[in-house]
Design a protein around this motif. Structure first.
Motif, PDB file in Angstrom:
ATOM      1  N   ALA A 290       0.834  -1.212   0.000  1.00  0.00           N
ATOM      2  CA  ALA A 290       0.000   0.000   0.000  1.00  0.00           C
ATOM      3  C   ALA A 290       0.862   1.252   0.000  1.00  0.00           C
ATOM      4  O   ALA A 290       0.543   2.237  -0.680  1.00  0.00           O
ATOM      5  CB  ALA A 290      -0.924  -0.004   1.214  1.00  0.00           C
ATOM      6  N   VAL A 291       1.981   1.237   0.749  1.00  0.00           N
ATOM      7  CA  VAL A 291       2.914   2.375   0.721  1.00  0.00           C
ATOM      8  C   VAL A 291       3.467   2.551  -0.687  1.00  0.00           C
ATOM      9  O   VAL A 291       3.579   3.670  -1.204  1.00  0.00           O
ATOM     10  CB  VAL A 291       4.052   2.161   1.726  1.00  0.00           C
ATOM     11  CG1 VAL A 291       5.097   3.290   1.604  1.00  0.00           C
ATOM     12  CG2 VAL A 291       3.526   2.104   3.153  1.00  0.00           C
ATOM     13  N   GLY A 292       3.810   1.437  -1.334  1.00  0.00           N
ATOM     14  CA  GLY A 292       4.330   1.511  -2.697  1.00  0.00           C
ATOM     15  C   GLY A 292       3.342   2.130  -3.664  1.00  0.00           C
ATOM     16  O   GLY A 292       3.721   2.910  -4.550  1.00  0.00           O
ATOM     17  N   ALA A 293       2.067   1.814  -3.514  1.00  0.00           N
ATOM     18  CA  ALA A 293       1.044   2.390  -4.401  1.00  0.00           C
ATOM     19  C   ALA A 293       0.955   3.897  -4.215  1.00  0.00           C
ATOM     20  O   ALA A 293       0.831   4.652  -5.199  1.00  0.00           O
ATOM     21  CB  ALA A 293      -0.300   1.735  -4.129  1.00  0.00           C
ATOM     22  N   VAL A 294       1.021   4.360  -2.962  1.00  0.00           N
ATOM     23  CA  VAL A 294       1.003   5.801  -2.707  1.00  0.00           C
ATOM     24  C   VAL A 294       2.230   6.450  -3.346  1.00  0.00           C
ATOM     25  O   VAL A 294       2.118   7.466  -4.047  1.00  0.00           O
ATOM     26  CB  VAL A 294       0.977   6.087  -1.190  1.00  0.00           C
ATOM     27  CG1 VAL A 294       1.182   7.582  -0.926  1.00  0.00           C
ATOM     28  CG2 VAL A 294      -0.349   5.634  -0.589  1.00  0.00           C
ATOM     29  N   GLY A 295       3.403   5.870  -3.116  1.00  0.00           N
ATOM     30  CA  GLY A 295       4.625   6.460  -3.642  1.00  0.00           C
ATOM     31  C   GLY A 295       4.654   6.490  -5.157  1.00  0.00           C
ATOM     32  O   GLY A 295       5.011   7.512  -5.766  1.00  0.00           O
ATOM     33  N   ARG A 296       4.292   5.385  -5.793  1.00  0.00           N
ATOM     34  CA  ARG A 296       4.308   5.347  -7.265  1.00  0.00           C
ATOM     35  C   ARG A 296       3.349   6.379  -7.844  1.00  0.00           C
ATOM     36  O   ARG A 296       3.697   7.117  -8.775  1.00  0.00           O
ATOM     37  CB  ARG A 296       3.936   3.947  -7.754  1.00  0.00           C
ATOM     38  CG  ARG A 296       3.839   3.856  -9.283  1.00  0.00           C
ATOM     39  CD  ARG A 296       3.270   2.522  -9.723  1.00  0.00           C
ATOM     40  NE  ARG A 296       1.991   2.224  -9.101  1.00  0.00           N
ATOM     41  CZ  ARG A 296       0.823   2.759  -9.477  1.00  0.00           C
ATOM     42  NH1 ARG A 296       0.777   3.671 -10.455  1.00  0.00           N
ATOM     43  NH2 ARG A 296      -0.300   2.418  -8.869  1.00  0.00           N
ATOM     44  N   THR A 297       2.142   6.438  -7.292  1.00  0.00           N
ATOM     45  CA  THR A 297       1.151   7.386  -7.804  1.00  0.00           C
ATOM     46  C   THR A 297       1.628   8.818  -7.622  1.00  0.00           C
ATOM     47  O   THR A 297       1.496   9.652  -8.533  1.00  0.00           O
ATOM     48  CB  THR A 297      -0.189   7.184  -7.079  1.00  0.00           C
ATOM     49  OG1 THR A 297      -0.617   5.830  -7.232  1.00  0.00           O
ATOM     50  CG2 THR A 297      -1.257   8.108  -7.632  1.00  0.00           C
ATOM     51  N   PHE A 298       2.204   9.117  -6.468  1.00  0.00           N
ATOM     52  CA  PHE A 298       2.662  10.479  -6.198  1.00  0.00           C
ATOM     53  C   PHE A 298       3.819  10.867  -7.112  1.00  0.00           C
ATOM     54  O   PHE A 298       3.860  11.990  -7.634  1.00  0.00           O
ATOM     55  CB  PHE A 298       3.069  10.610  -4.736  1.00  0.00           C
ATOM     56  CG  PHE A 298       3.560  11.977  -4.372  1.00  0.00           C
ATOM     57  CD1 PHE A 298       2.740  13.088  -4.484  1.00  0.00           C
ATOM     58  CD2 PHE A 298       4.870  12.173  -3.926  1.00  0.00           C
ATOM     59  CE1 PHE A 298       3.195  14.359  -4.158  1.00  0.00           C
ATOM     60  CE2 PHE A 298       5.327  13.427  -3.599  1.00  0.00           C
ATOM     61  CZ  PHE A 298       4.496  14.527  -3.711  1.00  0.00           C
ATOM     62  N   ILE A 299       4.765   9.976  -7.329  1.00  0.00           N
ATOM     63  CA  ILE A 299       5.889  10.284  -8.216  1.00  0.00           C
ATOM     64  C   ILE A 299       5.394  10.501  -9.650  1.00  0.00           C
ATOM     65  O   ILE A 299       5.900  11.380 -10.373  1.00  0.00           O
ATOM     66  CB  ILE A 299       6.947   9.167  -8.168  1.00  0.00           C
ATOM     67  CG1 ILE A 299       7.599   9.120  -6.774  1.00  0.00           C
ATOM     68  CG2 ILE A 299       8.024   9.384  -9.235  1.00  0.00           C
ATOM     69  CD1 ILE A 299       8.315  10.389  -6.359  1.00  0.00           C
ATOM     70  N   GLU A 300       4.401   9.742 -10.064  1.00  0.00           N
ATOM     71  CA  GLU A 300       3.821   9.967 -11.398  1.00  0.00           C
ATOM     72  C   GLU A 300       3.205  11.356 -11.493  1.00  0.00           C
ATOM     73  O   GLU A 300       3.364  12.055 -12.515  1.00  0.00           O
ATOM     74  CB  GLU A 300       2.765   8.900 -11.692  1.00  0.00           C
ATOM     75  CG  GLU A 300       3.346   7.517 -11.939  1.00  0.00           C
ATOM     76  CD  GLU A 300       2.271   6.445 -12.092  1.00  0.00           C
ATOM     77  OE1 GLU A 300       1.074   6.772 -11.888  1.00  0.00           O
ATOM     78  OE2 GLU A 300       2.616   5.290 -12.386  1.00  0.00           O
ATOM     79  N   ILE A 301       2.512  11.783 -10.448  1.00  0.00           N
ATOM     80  CA  ILE A 301       1.906  13.118 -10.431  1.00  0.00           C
ATOM     81  C   ILE A 301       2.991  14.190 -10.458  1.00  0.00           C
ATOM     82  O   ILE A 301       2.899  15.178 -11.195  1.00  0.00           O
ATOM     83  CB  ILE A 301       1.010  13.278  -9.189  1.00  0.00           C
ATOM     84  CG1 ILE A 301      -0.209  12.366  -9.293  1.00  0.00           C
ATOM     85  CG2 ILE A 301       0.567  14.732  -9.016  1.00  0.00           C
ATOM     86  CD1 ILE A 301      -1.008  12.274  -8.010  1.00  0.00           C
ATOM     87  N   GLU A 302       4.031  14.010  -9.662  1.00  0.00           N
ATOM     88  CA  GLU A 302       5.142  14.956  -9.630  1.00  0.00           C
ATOM     89  C   GLU A 302       5.811  15.071 -10.993  1.00  0.00           C
ATOM     90  O   GLU A 302       6.131  16.162 -11.461  1.00  0.00           O
ATOM     91  CB  GLU A 302       6.168  14.526  -8.586  1.00  0.00           C
ATOM     92  CG  GLU A 302       5.776  14.798  -7.159  1.00  0.00           C
ATOM     93  CD  GLU A 302       5.990  16.263  -6.793  1.00  0.00           C
ATOM     94  OE1 GLU A 302       7.082  16.659  -6.377  1.00  0.00           O
ATOM     95  OE2 GLU A 302       5.017  17.030  -6.947  1.00  0.00           O
ATOM     96  N   THR A 303       6.037  13.930 -11.622  1.00  0.00           N
ATOM     97  CA  THR A 303       6.695  13.928 -12.931  1.00  0.00           C
ATOM     98  C   THR A 303       5.860  14.700 -13.945  1.00  0.00           C
ATOM     99  O   THR A 303       6.376  15.529 -14.713  1.00  0.00           O
ATOM    100  CB  THR A 303       6.912  12.483 -13.416  1.00  0.00           C
ATOM    101  OG1 THR A 303       7.746  11.786 -12.468  1.00  0.00           O
ATOM    102  CG2 THR A 303       7.582  12.462 -14.775  1.00  0.00           C
ATOM    103  N   GLU A 304       4.561  14.455 -13.959  1.00  0.00           N
ATOM    104  CA  GLU A 304       3.671  15.160 -14.884  1.00  0.00           C
ATOM    105  C   GLU A 304       3.627  16.657 -14.570  1.00  0.00           C
ATOM    106  O   GLU A 304       3.653  17.495 -15.484  1.00  0.00           O
ATOM    107  CB  GLU A 304       2.266  14.560 -14.806  1.00  0.00           C
ATOM    108  CG  GLU A 304       1.290  15.172 -15.797  1.00  0.00           C
ATOM    109  CD  GLU A 304      -0.072  14.495 -15.753  1.00  0.00           C
ATOM    110  OE1 GLU A 304      -0.978  14.980 -16.460  1.00  0.00           O
ATOM    111  OE2 GLU A 304      -0.222  13.483 -15.053  1.00  0.00           O
TER     112      GLU A 304
END
Length: 258
Positions: free
Chosen positions: A238-252
């Motif tokens: 679940a932590v990984g899902a939060v981190g991956r989603t957030f990094i994708e948002i940051e990148t965009e």
């Protein structure tokens, strides 16, 4: 001689051994501190409740007042701080209770927050501690190595670490004395991004973008994706899902800003 901020943190934790356990480092490392290192301020604040401006007033007293920080940047800083805390050490029962109260929404990050809240609500602190050990520490090594050098080169302590150290020096962030943890650990990078986002570190938006593109974007999304697919670590998936989603948002967002 320890400064007042470190003494307060040790007292609040119940002693050096307890503080070391709460933030996931060795007791001798803390015994050698004279003040809380910049890379550990957020973890110590979370573990003890001692405010960061009391722990390191030289870094945080001159930080941008909260009312002057853009709400989006403040939210970004909080997200990075959360990830830094969860990557640096296993969460306490108190932190799990706080995570269980996270509110979600219909956005991808909101759904990831809701899943993390569910995982925290059903988690047992001792079991999550074991998950952290298996995933990041292990007997010899953990399932994952959360370091930029490893993800970018396949080896530890390679050129990505030396380049990072040069950039941290320019930001005024010093290496922790007598601590073997390389600065390219994902927790330290998230903590640095938190300070950049909320204005704690004196850096321009361009410098923040450059730091993200150079030290975070090329690899951290892969680390979080690997956490999502790891076995027998329900909470850290679940932590990984939060981190991956957030990094994708940051990148965009950085791409759009550019």
């Amino acid at each position: 001689m320890r400064d007042d901020g470190l003494e307060r943190a040790i007292g609040a934790a119940g002693g050096i051994a307890q503080l070391a356990r709460k933030i996931g480092i060795s007791q001798p490392s803390i015994s050698n501190w004279t003040r809380v290192p910049a890379q550990r301020v957020i973890a110590v604040e979370t573990a003890t409740g001692v405010p960061r401006n009391d722990l390191r007033p030289d870094l945080y007293e001159q930080a941008t007042p909260a009312e002057l920080v853009d709400p989006v940047d403040a939210a970004r800083a909080q997200e990075y701080a959360l990830l830094a805390t969860l990557l640096s050490a296993p969460p306490s029962k108190r932190l799990l209770d706080r995570l269980a109260a996270l509110a979600g929404d219909a956005t991808p990050l909101g759904r990831a927050h809701a899943a993390l809240a569910d995982a925290a609500a059903s988690a047992v602190a001792a079991q999550v501690e074991r998950q952290y050990f298996d995933l990041f520490v292990g007997l010899g090594r953990g399932e994952l190595l959360p370091y930029a050098s490893y993800y970018l080169t396949g080896f530890l302590n390679e050129r990505p670490l030396s380049r990072l150290r040069a950039d941290l020096t320019r930001l005024g962030i010093e290496r922790i004395a007598n601590n073997s943890e390389p600065e390219d650990h994902a927790a330290i990078l998230c903590e640095t991004m938190s300070g950049l986002a909320d204005g704690s570190f004196n850096a321009s938006p361009e410098a923040q973008h450059a730091f993200f593109e150079k030290h975070v974007s090329p690899w951290m999304g892969r680390l979080f994706a690997d956490m999502e697919s790891a076995g027998n670590v329900h909470f850290y998936r679940a932590v990984g899902a939060v981190g991956r989603t957030f990094i994708e948002i940051e990148t965009e967002a950085f791409t759009f800003a550019n």
